[in-house]
Motif scaffolding. Structure first.
Motif: not given
Length: 828
Positions: A238, A243, A246, A266, A272
């Motif tokens: 992260e 951002g 995910r 998603t 992701k």
């Protein structure tokens, strides 16, 4: 009703599967990952005539898989979960009167069978992903087959797996038909990216994920060994991705909503990354994932019999598990798998994971079998029998807990233990706590002990206080609260969020579960404890608990030394009150090696821990002798007051023992034999001897000789004389050897003049070894052939010695010369 189900490879196997279950009532389905077995097979069987009015129970190894399977099947039917298809896991249930397929976790099946072995209303039990070989799955299958054979022959059984020895399972199911499904995964490009040995950690996986994001498209599934590593990798990713991607965790302790967030597709175009334990290894197809990053490690429980504790080992995955993980990338299309080890390392991995029945604590398993009425696991259909030593440990512990009686049959207390959803030890703790009006506190304690880390720090009471005050990690608080409330309900109590808590009460509760882990600090040492079972345990000296005189230990890492991970401070008053039945008065007579003395005292003991002691004056003579014998053994036989004559007696008797094996009068009196038989020959002479210094009082020669009766003593003197008379009239001592070599007669050469043949012992059977000495007492010849020496060797000795010792006779014919021990007078 006809349902439009997807056309996946497993559908080709359905007709054969339907026939096998209809005709024989049991079957084994071998289907590769992604073939649709988990979600399609139950639905294709619902309209079978033999299932009319009944439902299917399908077992999944993990909660996330159970919920996901139920959700996928409900989606295929166009229904909400809880209608035709529902599920039940711990703390969560979604079923209705209309439910025909109920997906449950493996541990729930045994509970249902114990409640009603006929499983009323159930027509088929499906064991999905049986290759994972959990203990619950092995138990559930064994009980189901037993119930089918003896109570409900109409019950059908289906075992499904992707990577299992199907023939072994088929044999277990009484030669059930094996149906194989076609269909293969999409191709997966396996790329080996080895991390240097010793450098692997969560950062390695995070870095590999970052590299994979740059080389691939779509979502990524990364495997790490546990929640701690996942959280560390998540923070690193992260920070680096800010951002743009995910990053979602997936492990067992998360809430259902958190797990769903990782699994659900998603639709916003954001890539992701799922960081998962082996919870995601099987059963699940995660839409969007076409890349796997495999760290190659898994955390497994291993039971240490020596300490009675599970340990969590982080180890390499098996080849079968690695293949399962790689297959996640090829469920929906071609994929890529990055393995953080080398191709050579892959070849050295074990072929399969070790079944839990061979590795973990079997106490709960043994309790379930006892409730079922079985005291021998061989009576049930098990893929692998438990190791005998592990099984004995489990049965012995159940006996100690009062769960089984002296005949090995389940007791009423044992049935109460089995009702509670925890280990027998903790269930026993809960029932004792209820009697002491501490049930609520015990429920919270048991719930926290189910957590691997128990909160922050080693102090269990502090960790529990943090949970109750909501200062702990919110996920931990949620899990412990759910568990505590469930346990309290089963105990007939209400679990409030403010259980009365004192450190000593927490310790009392723990001590009821693990009495052998009650520990007392060793005198003068910080953080070093002697446990009731005699082992040592240690806690870091900086921990506040390290100053406590007494501890009740809940978790430790097996040693030696055992490392205390979770404990609570206990007081001696609580030990004396709560464990009075374990406290014994014993006479302790032992050898004190440090002071080399026998100590005799009466002790009040809790196992190995001495609570009180006082000297014993009289009445322990036998025990003192035994302790003194133990001391002599530890010091060695040389501690006895040996004299030359005692050693020669030993050598003489041992020689006869070797030379006359047919004569039972001559015992083995070697050092080894004497040391092993101290009780027989030395103990009767140890009255009043209680320390090393006292040994000097012993007349060892007389003690040794007393091993022979009078006739043998006389015979020893005759056969093995201590001295021989030589022609000079001297009585010369013989030196016998402990190894049975010929005895040595060391004598001045001039004293043997006139002696024609070699002297003998043992009734002429053994000649002595003559060491002929010069007048200066130095050997000039060694022989067992005296006649040969006079004839061939004497002349050379005479030539060498005559000039050196002119005052001593050197006759030309030693056989006719008079023997003498004297030199010629001066001047002659």
């Amino acid at each position: 009703m006809t349902r439009a189900l997807p056309t996946l490879p497993v559908m080709e196997a359905v007709p054969a599967l339907q026939r096998a279950l209809a005709d024989q009532g049991r079957a084994v389905l071998a289907a590769p990952p992604g073939s649709g077995k988990t979600t399609l097979v139950p639905l294709t069987l619902l309209d079978q005539p033999w299932l009319r009015g009944k439902k299917i129970l399908m077992l999944e190894p993990r909660r996330v898989a159970a919920r996901a399977a139920a959700a996928r099947m409900s989606h295929l039917l166009g229904e909400a979960v809880g209608q035709t298809v529902g599920y039940q896991i711990r703390f969560e249930k979604k079923t209705s009167a209309a439910t025909r397929v109920e997906v449950i976790t493996e541990g729930l099946l045994a509970r249902r069978l114990q409640a009603d072995p006929e499983l009323p209303g159930v027509g088929l039990v499906i064991f999905d992903e049986f290759h994972e070989r959990s203990l619950d799955a092995d138990l559930g299958l064994a009980l189901t087959l037993d119930a089918r054979a003896n109570l409900n022959p109409d019950l059908r059984v289906l075992v499904m797996s992707a990577t299992l020895d199907t023939q072994r399972v088929a044999k277990l199911l009484d030669d059930a038909p094996v149906i194989e499904s076609g269909g293969k995964l999409f191709p997966v490009d396996v790329r080996y990216k080895p991390v240097p040995v010793g450098e692997f950690n969560d950062v390695s996986v995070a870095n590999a994920v970052l590299a994979a994001l740059g080389e691939t498209e779509g979502d990524i599934l990364a495997f790490l060994p546990g929640g701690r590593e996942i959280r560390h990798a998540q923070r690193r990713l992260e920070e680096r991705l800010a951002g743009r991607v995910r990053v979602l965790p997936l492990y067992g302790e998360l809430t259902s909503a958190e797990q769903d967030a990782a699994l659900n597709p998603t639709h916003d175009g954001v890539r992701k990354v799922i960081l998962a334990t082996n919870i995601a290894q099987t059963s699940l197809t995660v839409e969007g994932v076409n890349t796997v990053v495999d760290g190659g490690l898994v955390r497994v429980a291993r039971f240490d019999l020596g300490s009675g504790a599970n340990r969590l080992d982080t180890q390499r995955v098996s080849r079968a598990s690695a293949d399962q993980r790689a297959g996640r990338a090829g469920r929906l299309g071609p994929g890529i798998c990055y393995r953080l080890w080398s191709r050579d390392q892959h070849g050295s991995l074990p072929a399969h994971d070790t079944p839990e029945i061979l590795a973990t604590d079997l106490t709960r398993f043994a309790l379930e079998l006892s409730v079922w009425g079985v005291d021998d696991p061989a009576a049930l259909a098990l893929m692998d029998p438990p190791a005998p030593v592990s099984w004995r440990y489990a049965r012995d512990l159940l006996t100690e807990l009062g769960a089984v009686d002296v005949r090995g049959k389940i007791s009423s207390h044992g049935r109460e233990l089995a009702r509670l959803p925890t280990s027998p030890r903790r269930a026993h703790m809960l029932l004792l706590a209820r009697k002491q009006e501490l049930a609520e506190l015990a429920a919270w304690t048991a719930a926290l002990l189910d957590e691997r880390d128990g909160g922050a720090g080693a102090d269990l009471a502090d960790g529990l206080e943090a949970v109750l005050s909501r200062r702990a990690d919110p996920q931990l608080v949620r899990r412990v609260t759910e568990s505590a409330k469930q346990i309290s309900r089963m105990l007939g109590e209400q679990a409030s969020n403010g259980a009365r808590l004192t450190s000593h009460e927490v310790a009392r509760v723990v001590s009821w579960a693990y009495p052998e882990r009650i520990a007392r600090r060793r005198g003068g040492q910080t953080g070093v404890y002697l446990c009731e079972d005699g082992g040592e345990a240690r806690i870091h000296e900086k921990e506040a608990l390290a100053q406590s005189e007494w501890l009740a230990i809940a978790h430790w890492d097996p040693g030696p030394p055992r490392k205390i991970r979770l404990a609570a401070a206990l007081s001696v008053d609580e030990v004396l009150r709560d464990h009075a039945e374990r406290i014994k008065l014993i006479a302790d007579v032992r050898w004190d090696a440090q002071n080399e003395i026998v100590v005799a005292e009466q002790q009040k003991r809790l196992g190995a821990i001495v609570l009180e002691r006082r000297p014993i004056g009289e009445g322990q003579a036998d025990a003192v002798r035994a302790a003194m014998i133990a001391g002599i053994r530890s010091l060695g036989l040389q501690v006895l007051p040996w004299t030359d004559s005692a050693r020669q007696w030993q050598a003489r008797v041992n020689s006869l023992h070797a030379w006359r094996p047919e004569d039972e009068a001559w015992p083995d009196v070697s050092d080894e034999a004497l040391l092993s038989t101290l009780e027989d020959w030395l103990a009767p002479f140890l009255d009043g001897v209680s320390r090393r210094d006292h040994l000097s009082r012993l007349n060892l020669m007389d003690i040794l000789n007393s091993q022979l009766d009078y006739a043998a003593q006389q015979k020893l003197s005759r056969l093995m004389p201590t001295h021989l008379e030589v022609p000079s009239g001297s009585h010369i001592g013989l030196e016998y050897s402990a190894d049975g070599a010929p005895p040595v007669l060391a004598v001045k050469l001039q004293e043997l003049f006139g002696l024609a043949s070699t002297p003998t012992v043992n009734e002429g059977r053994n000649r002595v070894l003559i060491h002929m000495l010069s007048p200066g007492q130095k050997p000039v010849a060694i022989t067992q052939d005296l006649a040969g020496f006079w004839a061939r060797g004497y002349a050379d000795v005479k030539k060498d010695m005559k000039g050196r010792y002119p005052r001593h006779p050197w006759p030309d014919d030693p056989l006719t010369a008079p023997a003498t021990r004297r030199a010629k007078p001066r001047g002659t």
